[in-house]
Each structure stands twice: as structure tokens, then as C-alpha cells.
Design a protein around this motif. Structure first.
Motif, short mmCIF file in Angstrom:
data_model
loop_
_atom_site.label_atom_id
_atom_site.label_comp_id
_atom_site.label_asym_id
_atom_site.label_seq_id
_atom_site.Cartn_x
_atom_site.Cartn_y
_atom_site.Cartn_z
N UNK A 158 0.86 -1.18 0.00
CA UNK A 158 0.00 0.00 0.00
C UNK A 158 0.90 1.23 0.00
N UNK A 159 0.92 1.95 -1.11
CA UNK A 159 1.77 3.12 -1.25
C UNK A 159 1.12 4.32 -0.57
N UNK A 160 1.93 5.04 0.21
CA UNK A 160 1.46 6.22 0.92
C UNK A 160 2.68 7.06 1.30
N UNK A 161 2.50 8.36 1.55
CA UNK A 161 3.65 9.20 1.91
C UNK A 161 4.33 8.76 3.20
N UNK A 162 5.62 9.01 3.29
CA UNK A 162 6.34 8.72 4.53
C UNK A 162 5.67 9.45 5.69
N UNK A 163 5.49 8.74 6.78
CA UNK A 163 4.87 9.32 7.96
C UNK A 163 3.38 9.06 8.09
N UNK A 164 2.77 8.46 7.04
CA UNK A 164 1.35 8.12 7.12
C UNK A 164 1.12 7.10 8.24
N UNK A 165 0.13 7.32 9.12
CA UNK A 165 -0.09 6.40 10.24
C UNK A 165 -0.50 5.00 9.77
N UNK A 166 0.01 4.00 10.49
CA UNK A 166 -0.33 2.60 10.27
C UNK A 166 -1.03 2.09 11.53
N UNK A 167 -2.15 1.39 11.34
CA UNK A 167 -2.92 0.88 12.48
C UNK A 167 -2.93 -0.65 12.49
N UNK A 168 -3.11 -1.20 13.68
CA UNK A 168 -3.24 -2.66 13.80
C UNK A 168 -4.57 -3.08 13.20
N UNK A 169 -4.53 -4.14 12.39
CA UNK A 169 -5.74 -4.57 11.70
C UNK A 169 -6.81 -5.12 12.64
N UNK A 170 -6.39 -5.65 13.79
CA UNK A 170 -7.31 -6.21 14.79
C UNK A 170 -6.51 -6.34 16.08
N UNK A 179 -2.64 3.01 16.46
CA UNK A 179 -1.49 3.40 15.64
C UNK A 179 -0.24 2.70 16.17
N UNK A 180 0.42 1.95 15.30
CA UNK A 180 1.59 1.18 15.71
C UNK A 180 2.88 1.69 15.07
N UNK A 181 2.76 2.53 14.05
CA UNK A 181 3.94 3.06 13.38
C UNK A 181 3.54 3.91 12.20
N UNK A 182 4.54 4.23 11.35
CA UNK A 182 4.26 5.07 10.17
C UNK A 182 4.90 4.46 8.93
N UNK A 183 4.37 4.82 7.79
CA UNK A 183 4.87 4.35 6.50
C UNK A 183 6.28 4.85 6.27
N UNK A 184 7.13 3.98 5.72
CA UNK A 184 8.49 4.37 5.36
C UNK A 184 8.93 3.67 4.10
N UNK A 185 10.24 3.63 3.88
CA UNK A 185 10.80 2.89 2.74
C UNK A 185 12.12 2.24 3.16
N UNK A 186 12.11 1.70 4.39
CA UNK A 186 13.30 1.02 4.88
C UNK A 186 13.38 -0.39 4.30
#
Length: 273
Positions: A177-189, A238-245
Motif C-alpha cells: 500500500x503506497x502512501x507518503x512517509x509518515x502516514x499512520x499505520x494501524x493494527x488490523x485487529x 497506531x503502531x507506526x508510520x509508512x516508510x521505505x526502509x
């Protein structure tokens, strides 16, 4: 007289066998019986469940997951024992799928053709991931709802054959899922964090969460990580943010789902709402 006695014995034997069978009407399956599929099953009073002779975790209320690999054979055998040790068996027909080929160029050479130094790091990282996936958290609540972990554009799908810098590699076993760096990521369940680690060679900053009943999720290429190992997380937290590591050509989340050791299609998990 002998033939008559044989018939009587055979009839009694059948009545004994079938009296120990339990009804197919009690079985409910939600989801797609397909390669890469993940299904929720329900059988009231189910005590033990087996899929292709492998033990399946079942809740006190009779709920369980069934998962199927990318290239699962055409059938699977489901066997259920109830509280009275009555047994129900059913052959499941697994639909085959066709997968696309995806070409990705512009990756650093060492990320596609690693040298001795990189291979040593890859081997150590693989052990970290494997050890985390072997862990099992004690979670009593059966997951009932699943969220897309981040908003963005789908840039890679489950099962596709990857060609990296012109070289054939392993199939892609998750959802990108492409999104800008820093976009919030949530736990699916809801679940428990099994791994929260930075700087793995291929996956970069990585989180693995156990949701119970042999279902786990993995979040790859993160920029920031907001959780630690053994943290309990809520649905949508929220568990983290989008990156490109790690091995990535642009900012995105790779989201993967495991059932047991089988990688299944995250998109099909979302259909279980």
C-alpha cells in the motif's frame, strides 16, 4: 441363515458408525475457499478441528480459522470432533488462482544480488523473523473484525511473481500500500506484539502481531515504530508510520498475514467483516 446374520451385523455396524457422525448443517464457513484464502469456521460444541491432519486452534464458542497456501492443492480435508467425540468430515474444494507478474527496476544491486556480507545479515534477520513467528500469545478473544492498516494506493498484490532488476525472485506474499512517509499505520485487529525491530536487510523496520488462533500480521518497511515487544494493541491502534526502509523503491507498507506458517492473502482477510 449365515447370509441373514451377516446382513444383520452389517446393518448394525452401519447404525453404530453413523450414530457417531455429527451434522453438516452445524458447520458454517465464511470466506473464500481458494488458493491464498483465509476462512472463518464455526461449529457449535467443536472440541477439536483438523485441516489436512493438522491441528487447528478452536475457541470455546467453536470458532476457528482455516488458511490455504498460494499453490494449495485442489482439495482439503476438514475434520471436526465435538464435545462427545462425535466426528464430522468434509472434503473442501479449493479454487485455483492465476497470478500476475510484476516487474520492479531501480533497486540497489546488493538488494537483489547480495554479496557475502549481505548474506550474513540476511541469514541473521531470517532467524529473528522465524523465531518471532514461532511464538504464540495467549489470546482468548476470537478476532471478528479486520481493518485495512493504512490508507493509500495498492501498488502490489498477493501471489504475483516478482521480477526485480530483471531477475526472477520469490512471489510477493502480501499487500503493498503506497502512501507518503509518515502516514499512520494501524493494527488490523487486536493482538500482542511479537516483534518490533529496526533495520532488517529486506524488511527494514518491522512489526509482527499475534491475533490469536494462529493468525498473525506483519508490517514491513516502516519509518517509525510506536510499539514494543509484548505490548497489547487494540483494533485500529497506531503502531507506526509508512516508510521505505529495507528493500523498497518508494514509501509503502507491505502488509502480510500468516495462518500457522502459511502466508495468505490480506485482501481476502478483509472480506471476513
Amino acid at each position: 441363515m449365515v447370509n441373514f446374520l451377516v446382513k444383520i451385523f452389517f446393518a448394525l455396524s452401519l447404525s453404530i458408525i453413523f450414530s457417531h457422525n455429527i451434522s453438516a448443517n452445524n458447520l458454517q464457513l465464511k470466506g473464500e475457499l481458494t488458493q491464498g484464502g483465509i476462512v472463518v469456521g464455526f461449529y457449535e460444541n467443536a472440541k477439536k478441528v483438523f485441516l489436512d491432519k493438522k491441528n487447528v486452534a478452536v475457541s470455546d464458542r467453536g470458532y476457528f480459522f482455516l488458511g490455504f497456501s498460494r499453490k494449495h492443492k485442489k482439495t482439503a480435508l476438514l475434520k471436526i470432533f465435538d464435545n462427545n467425540n462425535n466426528v464430522y468430515s468434509q472434503e473442501l474444494h479449493i479454487k485455483s488462482r492465476k497470478y500476475h507478474t510484476q516487474r520492479i527496476d531501480g533497486l540497489p544491486k546488493k538488494k537483489v544480488q547480495p554479496g557475502p556480507k549481505e548474506l550474513k545479515k540476511i541469514k541473521a534477520d531470517y532467524k529473528i523473523l522465524k523465531d518471532a513467528l514461532r511464538k504464540k500469545a495467549k489470546i482468548n478473544i476470537f478476532p471478528e473484525k479486520f481493518l485495512m492498516p493504512v490508507k493509500g494506493r495498492i501498488s502490489g498484490v498477493y501471489g504475483s511473481q516478482r521480477i526485480l532488476n530483471g531477475i526472477k525472485k520469490n512471489p510477493h506474499m502480501g499487500l503493498d500500500i503506497a502512501a507518503p512517509i509518515g502516514t499512520p499505520i494501524q493494527s488490523t485487529t487486536p493482538g500482542k506484539v511479537l516483534l518490533a525491530v529496526n533495520d532488517l536487510f529486506y524488511t527494514g523496520n518491522t512489526i509482527i502481531i499475534d491475533h490469536g488462533y494462529e493468525l498473525k500480521s506483519i508490517y514491513i518497511h516502516l519509518d517509525k515504530i510506536y510499539v514494543q515487544e509484548n505490548d497489547l494493541v487494540k483494533e485500529g491502534q497506531e503502531i507506526g508510520t509508512v516508510g521505505m526502509t529495507g528493500r523498497a523503491t518508494g514509501p509503502h507498507l507491505h502488509w502480510g498475514i500468516y495462518w500457522k506458517n502459511t502466508k495468505v492473502d490480506p485482501n481476502l482477510l478483509l472480506l471476513l467483516k
